[in-house]
Design a protein around this motif. Structure first.
Motif, PDB file in Angstrom:
ATOM      1  N   GLY A  94       0.802  -1.299  -0.019  1.00 45.26           N
ATOM      2  CA  GLY A  94       0.034  -0.081   0.062  1.00 45.26           C
ATOM      3  C   GLY A  94       0.879   1.331   0.028  1.00 45.26           C
ATOM      4  O   GLY A  94       0.377   2.535  -0.245  1.00 45.26           O
ATOM      5  N   SER A  95       2.128   1.107   0.457  1.00 44.34           N
ATOM      6  CA  SER A  95       3.003   2.345   0.552  1.00 44.34           C
ATOM      7  C   SER A  95       4.296   1.884   0.096  1.00 44.34           C
ATOM      8  O   SER A  95       4.934   0.973   0.452  1.00 44.34           O
ATOM      9  CB  SER A  95       2.916   3.069   1.811  1.00 44.34           C
ATOM     10  N   LEU A  96       4.874   2.808  -0.781  1.00 48.17           N
ATOM     11  CA  LEU A  96       6.387   2.602  -1.023  1.00 48.17           C
ATOM     12  C   LEU A  96       7.498   2.782   0.206  1.00 48.17           C
ATOM     13  O   LEU A  96       8.512   2.360   0.154  1.00 48.17           O
ATOM     14  CB  LEU A  96       6.808   3.466  -2.103  1.00 48.17           C
ATOM     15  N   GLU A  97       6.740   3.181   1.232  1.00 50.00           N
ATOM     16  CA  GLU A  97       7.652   3.864   2.387  1.00 50.00           C
ATOM     17  C   GLU A  97       7.922   2.485   3.260  1.00 50.00           C
ATOM     18  O   GLU A  97       8.645   2.383   4.261  1.00 50.00           O
ATOM     19  CB  GLU A  97       6.995   4.925   3.170  1.00 50.00           C
ATOM     20  N   ASN A  98       7.011   1.493   2.882  1.00 47.16           N
ATOM     21  CA  ASN A  98       6.970   0.124   3.379  1.00 47.16           C
ATOM     22  C   ASN A  98       7.961  -0.851   2.977  1.00 47.16           C
ATOM     23  O   ASN A  98       8.175  -2.053   3.319  1.00 47.16           O
ATOM     24  CB  ASN A  98       5.734  -0.371   3.759  1.00 47.16           C
ATOM     25  N   LEU A  99       8.737  -0.356   2.052  1.00 49.91           N
ATOM     26  CA  LEU A  99       9.731  -1.238   1.470  1.00 49.91           C
ATOM     27  C   LEU A  99      11.030  -1.489   2.516  1.00 49.91           C
ATOM     28  O   LEU A  99      11.247  -0.692   3.195  1.00 49.91           O
ATOM     29  CB  LEU A  99      10.595  -0.660   0.240  1.00 49.91           C
ATOM     30  N   VAL A 100      11.307  -2.960   2.797  1.00 48.69           N
ATOM     31  CA  VAL A 100      12.298  -3.171   3.641  1.00 48.69           C
ATOM     32  C   VAL A 100      13.389  -4.308   3.058  1.00 48.69           C
ATOM     33  O   VAL A 100      13.006  -5.007   1.949  1.00 48.69           O
ATOM     34  CB  VAL A 100      11.640  -3.965   4.963  1.00 48.69           C
ATOM     35  N   LEU A 101      14.480  -4.342   3.694  1.00 47.57           N
ATOM     36  CA  LEU A 101      15.470  -5.552   3.321  1.00 47.57           C
ATOM     37  C   LEU A 101      15.365  -6.672   4.381  1.00 47.57           C
ATOM     38  O   LEU A 101      15.612  -6.328   5.626  1.00 47.57           O
ATOM     39  CB  LEU A 101      16.781  -5.007   3.251  1.00 47.57           C
ATOM     40  N   ARG A 102      15.094  -7.793   4.062  1.00 44.97           N
ATOM     41  CA  ARG A 102      14.675  -8.853   4.956  1.00 44.97           C
ATOM     42  C   ARG A 102      15.864  -9.694   4.580  1.00 44.97           C
ATOM     43  O   ARG A 102      16.298  -9.971   3.744  1.00 44.97           O
ATOM     44  CB  ARG A 102      13.310  -9.609   4.651  1.00 44.97           C
ATOM     45  N   PRO A 103      16.265 -10.317   5.962  1.00 41.94           N
ATOM     46  CA  PRO A 103      17.139 -11.577   6.037  1.00 41.94           C
ATOM     47  C   PRO A 103      16.710 -12.758   5.108  1.00 41.94           C
ATOM     48  O   PRO A 103      15.287 -12.974   5.023  1.00 41.94           O
ATOM     49  CB  PRO A 103      17.339 -12.077   7.335  1.00 41.94           C
ATOM     50  N   ASP A 104      17.488 -13.573   4.284  1.00 42.80           N
ATOM     51  CA  ASP A 104      16.962 -14.592   3.471  1.00 42.80           C
ATOM     52  C   ASP A 104      17.741 -15.915   3.817  1.00 42.80           C
ATOM     53  O   ASP A 104      18.758 -16.260   3.093  1.00 42.80           O
ATOM     54  CB  ASP A 104      17.132 -14.063   1.821  1.00 42.80           C
ATOM     55  N   PRO A 105      17.287 -16.331   4.807  1.00 38.13           N
ATOM     56  CA  PRO A 105      18.033 -17.784   5.232  1.00 38.13           C
ATOM     57  C   PRO A 105      18.066 -18.814   4.203  1.00 38.13           C
ATOM     58  O   PRO A 105      18.767 -19.540   4.228  1.00 38.13           O
ATOM     59  CB  PRO A 105      17.440 -18.399   6.434  1.00 38.13           C
ATOM     60  N   GLU A 106      17.075 -18.647   3.077  1.00 36.77           N
ATOM     61  CA  GLU A 106      16.734 -19.867   2.035  1.00 36.77           C
ATOM     62  C   GLU A 106      17.894 -19.476   0.884  1.00 36.77           C
ATOM     63  O   GLU A 106      17.977 -20.352  -0.160  1.00 36.77           O
ATOM     64  CB  GLU A 106      15.347 -19.741   1.551  1.00 36.77           C
ATOM     65  N   ALA A 107      18.611 -18.542   1.041  1.00 34.78           N
ATOM     66  CA  ALA A 107      19.145 -18.094  -0.113  1.00 34.78           C
ATOM     67  C   ALA A 107      20.328 -18.995  -0.502  1.00 34.78           C
ATOM     68  O   ALA A 107      20.644 -19.175  -1.863  1.00 34.78           O
ATOM     69  CB  ALA A 107      19.931 -16.859  -0.287  1.00 34.78           C
ATOM     70  N   ALA A 108      21.242 -19.836   0.225  1.00 34.73           N
ATOM     71  CA  ALA A 108      21.891 -20.710   0.509  1.00 34.73           C
ATOM     72  C   ALA A 108      21.545 -22.277   0.368  1.00 34.73           C
ATOM     73  O   ALA A 108      22.261 -23.198   0.643  1.00 34.73           O
ATOM     74  CB  ALA A 108      23.009 -20.402   1.375  1.00 34.73           C
ATOM     75  N   ALA A 109      20.005 -22.401   0.189  1.00 38.74           N
ATOM     76  CA  ALA A 109      19.619 -23.761   0.263  1.00 38.74           C
ATOM     77  C   ALA A 109      20.264 -24.558  -0.826  1.00 38.74           C
ATOM     78  O   ALA A 109      20.382 -24.238  -1.940  1.00 38.74           O
ATOM     79  CB  ALA A 109      18.264 -23.614   0.202  1.00 38.74           C
TER      80      ALA A 109
END
Length: 579
Positions: free
Chosen positions: A282-297
């Motif tokens: 709903g808002s571009l102010e809500n963009l975040v960088l999240r940890p991605d533990p699955e990236a190295a699966a």
């Protein structure tokens, strides 16, 4: 010089050595005196006056006094205090500035008398000097560098010639004290980027800006720079009257460069791998960088792992963040990088290969891709250039070839043609031998004429004028909505094909066929409809077309991923061209 005093203070720390684990910082200065100027080297005499203070005297190499401080009191600070003082988000954000172009409203009644400098600079300068005491002498003189002809046409040679001519004019101007109260204004076209890098259409003119800005620092108030586009010449009096040393005219409006506080940016997680997401749609102010533990699966058969160096942004990403498309999830769908791992059964790719293509969660340092949806990056391309190709060109090629079945001699209308998919479609349609018509904001028409679309084949994407300006068409590649869809369908005769790329106004093909007999309607989603095997074939065809020079990659504008809200906002406002 301040550097000399700073060096002297560092040497004086031996008088009052800090305790282990502490740093002493200046706290109170008493009786500071500057006794001489111009010293380039000094001798220092420092003497402790207490456990936390000292006195210091500076002398030049002849022994004459330069400066003295009767007492400098120090205070100790611990590493923890220093870290706390420098790590605050607000404090660090206050310390970093960037350049931004700001609209400059015209002041009412602000008019300046000005004249144009002809090619015979010397004669005009003599006439101005002779008119020193005349009341009608202009307050400013404009030198139109866009009219300067050069014998050599190559870009390096032309840049050198224009810069040399500008240098000669500026030197003559500042060398005449009689002209101190008359401002010299150098007019250029396409020299600076205000909103988009595609505005820079004349790098040789940019060289004039680099040269003259140096002269401005040496002679403040005597020289001004004004850059214009193709439609803003009539607004030149506003720029001249503004008194701004540097300004640009875009679509008749005046813009000036200003230092602004740099956006703080998104916080990068401490986790090794992360990706861009939206905490609440709903808002571009809500963009975040999240940890991605699955990236190295572990990789599944047919997959490759990619260290992402650049990722392409698409309007779909904006819509997903704003919650504008039902059933769409996840940001980032294309990028470019280096293969770091190859899964079972993958052929033709190896660790270390530079690749571009389609893969999810591309807005992060590590991503996993189906090997069929990536291809080698053409030689000489940057990662940013490569990241701007896959979605735009694959969408355009699939829409025009597989669905539109464009044939040589047919007429094709590309809506919103100054965007990524639009610019790709224009190039591909022309390569297929089709006659291209296109819509875009009028301020972006120059982008399309540069691609070979005649001015008579262009119309605005902000009104329905194209419906009466364009002839009957064979194919429409659409991304507009509402009455624009209806008007476009009305341009198609029997056998016409309407290819819908948009997501927010999907029509029923049967209803379209009933209202427009003989017209085919096809809406599509590249990822869901083409499939990885077809994407592999299309990517291979595109790479070959790029290799042969039949088509060119798109112009790109760069953002750091931490500035994603600004990038998303830029695209949501339709301010971009290319990628």
């Amino acid at each position: 010089h301040p550097a000399l005093l700073d060096a002297a203070l560092h040497a004086s720390n031996f008088c009052v050595p800090p305790a282990p684990g502490q740093t002493l910082l200046p706290f109170v200065w008493n009786n500071v005196r500057l006794l001489a100027a111009g010293a380039t080297a000094v001798r220092v005499r420092a003497r402790a006056t207490g456990p936390d203070s000292f006195t210091i005297s500076l002398f030049d190499t002849t022994g004459s006094p330069v400066a003295s401080v009767d007492s400098l009191v120090l205070r100790a600070i611990s590493p923890e205090q220093l870290a706390a003082a420098s790590s605050g988000a607000d404090r660090s954000a206050d310390s970093l500035f960037t350049l931004d172009w700001t609209e400059h409203p015209a002041a009412p009644g602000s008019e300046v008398s000005w004249a144009t400098l002809g090619d015979g600079h010397a004669d005009d300068l003599d006439a101005l000097i002779a008119a020193e005491d005349r009341p009608d002498r202009p307050e400013a003189v404009v030198a139109d560098t866009t009219a300067w002809a050069t014998e050599r046409t190559g870009l390096p040679e032309r840049a050198r010639d224009l810069a040399a001519r500008a240098l000669d004019l500026v030197q003559r101007w500042v060398g005449q004290p009689e002209l101190a109260d008359v401002r010299l204004v150098l007019l250029t076209r396409g020299a600076v980027s205000v909103h988009d890098t595609t505005e820079v259409t004349d790098p040789a003119a940019a060289a004039i800006w680099g040269l003259v800005r140096s002269a401005q620092s040496e002679h403040p108030g005597r020289i001004a720079l004004v850059d214009t586009d193709d439609v803003s010449r009539e607004a030149l009096p506003v720029a001249v009257a503004s008194g701004e040393p540097q300004s640009a005219l875009r679509r008749g409006l005046l813009w000036v460069p200003r230092l602004v506080r740099s956006p703080q940016g998104l916080a990068v997680p401490a986790h090794e791998h992360w990706y861009l997401d939206v905490s609440e749609k709903g808002s571009l102010e809500n963009l975040v960088l999240r940890p991605d533990p699955e990236a190295a699966a572990p990789l599944a058969p047919g997959q490759v792992r990619i260290e992402v160096r650049a990722a392409g942004q698409n309007f779909r990403d904006v819509l997903v963040a704003l919650g504008g498309v039902a059933g769409q999830e996840g940001l980032g769908g294309e990028g470019a990088g280096v293969v770091t791992e190859v899964g079972p059964g993958v052929e033709g790719l190896a660790v270390g290969d530079r690749v571009m293509g389609l893969f999810p969660r591309s807005f992060g340092p590590l991503a996993t891709a189906d090997a069929r949806t990536v291809a080698p990056i053409p030689e000489g391309w940057s990662y940013a250039t490569a990241a701007g190709v896959p979605v735009a060109y694959l969408t355009a090629l699939y829409g025009l070839r597989d669905l539109g079945d464009v044939q040589p001699g047919e007429t094709v209308l590309v809506h919103a043609a100054a965007g990524g998919v639009g610019m790709a479609a224009v190039q591909l349609a022309r390569h297929f031998g089709a006659t291209v018509y296109a819509t875009a904001h009028p301020s972006k028409h120059h982008v399309l004429t540069a691609l070979g679309v005649p001015e008579g084949h262009l119309a605005s994407s902000r009104d329905l004028g194209f419906a009466s300006a364009f002839p009957a068409l064979d194919v429409v590649l659409n991304s507009l909505t509402g009455e624009y869809v209806d008007a476009s369908l009305g341009l198609l005769g029997s056998g016409g094909r309407f290819v819908e790329m948009g997501k927010n106004d999907i029509r029923d093909p049967a209803a379209v066929a009933e209202a427009h007999p003989g017209v085919g309607y096809q809406a599509f989603d590249l990822g869901g409809d083409a499939g990885p095997d077809r994407i592999r074939e299309l990517l291979a065809e595109l790479v070959e077309l790029f290799r042969r020079g039949a088509i060119e990659p798109l112009p790109v504008r760069h953002w750091d991923v931490s500035q994603a809200p600004a990038a998303f906002r830029w695209m949501s406002q339709g301010r971009h061209t290319g990628k």
